[in-house]
Design an enzyme around this catalytic site. Structure first.
Site, short mmCIF file in Angstrom:
data_model
loop_
_atom_site.label_atom_id
_atom_site.label_comp_id
_atom_site.label_asym_id
_atom_site.label_seq_id
_atom_site.Cartn_x
_atom_site.Cartn_y
_atom_site.Cartn_z
N ARG A 155 0.69 -1.21 0.01
CA ARG A 155 0.10 0.09 -0.01
C ARG A 155 0.91 1.46 -0.02
O ARG A 155 0.32 2.21 -0.79
CB ARG A 155 -0.79 0.06 1.37
N THR A 156 1.66 1.33 0.86
CA THR A 156 2.68 2.51 0.96
C THR A 156 3.26 2.67 -0.47
O THR A 156 3.36 3.93 -0.73
CB THR A 156 3.63 2.47 2.32
N LYS A 170 27.21 -4.38 -3.38
CA LYS A 170 28.80 -4.10 -3.52
C LYS A 170 29.43 -3.63 -2.32
O LYS A 170 30.67 -3.41 -2.49
CB LYS A 170 29.09 -3.81 -4.66
N ARG A 228 11.63 3.82 2.87
CA ARG A 228 11.02 2.83 3.89
C ARG A 228 12.46 2.05 4.30
O ARG A 228 13.01 1.48 3.36
CB ARG A 228 10.17 2.32 3.44
N HIS A 258 5.97 6.33 11.30
CA HIS A 258 5.42 6.14 10.12
C HIS A 258 4.71 7.39 9.79
O HIS A 258 3.46 7.12 9.98
CB HIS A 258 4.52 4.71 9.89
C1 NCD Z 1 2.36 -0.94 8.12
C2 NCD Z 1 3.85 -0.60 8.04
O1 NCD Z 1 4.47 -0.71 7.45
O2 NCD Z 1 4.36 -0.10 9.46
N1 NCD Z 1 1.81 -1.03 6.83
C3 NCD Z 1 1.57 0.06 6.10
O3 NCD Z 1 2.27 0.95 5.90
N2 NCD Z 1 0.27 0.23 5.77
C4 NCD Z 1 1.71 -1.87 9.36
C5 NCD Z 1 2.29 -3.30 9.30
O4 NCD Z 1 3.06 -3.47 8.24
O5 NCD Z 1 1.73 -4.14 9.86
#
Ligand code: NCD
Length: 364
Positions: free
Chosen positions: A92-93, A121, A142, A175
């Site tokens: 999703r993100t 590397k 991320r 997040h």
């Molecule tokens: C979350 C995350 O990555 O922290 N997912 C997301 O970004 N919607 C929650 C999760 O992974 O449980």
């Protein structure tokens, strides 16, 4: 404002920057209009900024309904490129940021696995980020590592390409953009019912290792008179640092393992999955009894008729599929809200917000 708050990121060594109080870090990372240049922490958003972003997201959502509107939006950042650098799994993100870039006409590149980049590397993260900044105008990242997005923002600030970074999830810590979409969902769900002040939020599941709850609890400090109920098995309870933060703001909270007792009190129930990817030993999470922290159709009967059920997703079995058809289940909408609020955030990062608002005013 205190002079020291006006100092910019580049005036500090990394050690000095890292040690700054959060308020000062946020001041360093802000644009002159107060919106974040780099979005790293939930603490960068006050109520006015949250309201502005939510309003912008709703305008974008309306504008994007027509072909002419989409053409307008896609022209806004047609000259920009974004790197989506995700070394942790994501559906999703990743997709909502990709869609947000597409809506604004931004071209994207991606690395989703460090094993296929020069990090394999032996290249350092710093050099990788520096490389991305040579080709792109925005980095959305991320990582497993708490604080990495912050360190990279500091490092780029003194380079010849000081481009913005958006933290799309940093380890177990933060997040912030998930918290933005959660706030947007709460706003939309309660806007015709007096808004989201004086409400009760219940967070359930893995609160010790779930970064979404930590960022959301932070953002909810901007709303008056919120009660936070943290429901988890003891080893998965919310960190003391979050409770200390709530104490410092005089916020009310309850820490409990009794979901059913408090379910009738909640206006929003925020479920999370067990984050067993962080287990230190094999099967560690599986040994914790989490059976009481799941919602089924019968549990929804305990919820208020106008409460909402949220989840950042992905889910496992903490919300039974039978709940999906209940009108209080908002997680699929919540997910789509992520695309709009991330579009709004990127637009604001690149100072396109007033052009969007003017277009909206002239056409709707
Ligand atoms: C979350 C995350 O990555 O922290 N997912 C997301 O970004 N919607 C929650 C999760 O992974 O449980």
């Amino acid at each position: 404002m205190d002079d020291t708050l006006m100092k910019r990121t580049i005036d500090y060594t990394w050690e000095q920057f890292e040690a700054l109080p959060m308020e000062q870090k946020c001041a360093c990372l802000a644009k002159p209009d107060g919106m974040p240049f780099c979005t790293l922490f939930a603490q960068q958003f006050d109520r006015a900024r949250l309201d502005r972003l939510c309003a912008l997201a709703t305008q974008i959502r309306q504008i994007a309904k027509s072909r002419a509107g989409m053409e307008f939006l896609q022209g806004l950042l047609f000259h920009k490129r974004a790197m989506i650098y995700f070394t942790q799994p994501s559906s999703r993100t990743f997709l909502s940021f990709l869609s947000a870039c597409q809506i604004l006409g931004i071209k994207t590149g991606e690395v989703r696995d460090a094993a296929v980049s020069s990090e394999f590397k032996g290249e350092s993260r710093e050099d990788s980020i520096r490389t991305f900044s040579s080709y792109f105008d925005l980095i959305i990242m991320r990582t497993q590592e708490k604080g990495l997005a912050e360190r990279m923002s500091w490092a780029l600030a003194s380079s010849d390409r000081p481009i913005p970074i958006i933290n799309a999830g940093s380890g177990k810590d933060q997040h912030p953009t998930q918290a933005l979409l959660d706030i947007y969902t709460l706003n939309r769900s309660f806007e015709r019912r007096g808004g989201f002040c004086h409400r009760t939020v219940m967070y359930v599941g893995d609160l010790a290792r779930g970064r979404t709850v930590r960022s959301l609890a932070n953002l909810l400090l901007n709303y008056e008179d919120i009660t936070h109920i943290f429901v988890a098995a003891e080893p998965l309870q919310i960190g003391q640092d979050i409770l200390d933060m709530l104490d410092a703001h005089g916020a009310r909270y309850i820490v409990t393992s009794d979901m059913h007792k408090y379910l009738p009190e909640a206006d929003a129930v925020y479920m999370t999955r067990i984050q067993d990817e962080w287990d230190k030993s094999r099967g560690e999470s599986a040994r914790i009894d989490t059976s009481r922290f799941k919602i089924k159709g019968e549990d929804m009967r305990l919820m208020k008729p106008d409460a909402i059920l949220m989840h950042p997703l992905p889910r496992r079995d903490e919300i039974a599929v039978e709940c999906d058809s209940d009108p209080r289940a908002k997680y699929w909408r919540q997910m789509r809200n992520g695309m709009w609020i991330r579009t709004a955030l990127i637009a604001a990062t690149f100072d396109c917000d007033s052009r969007i608002s003017n277009y909206f005013r002239d056409n709707f």
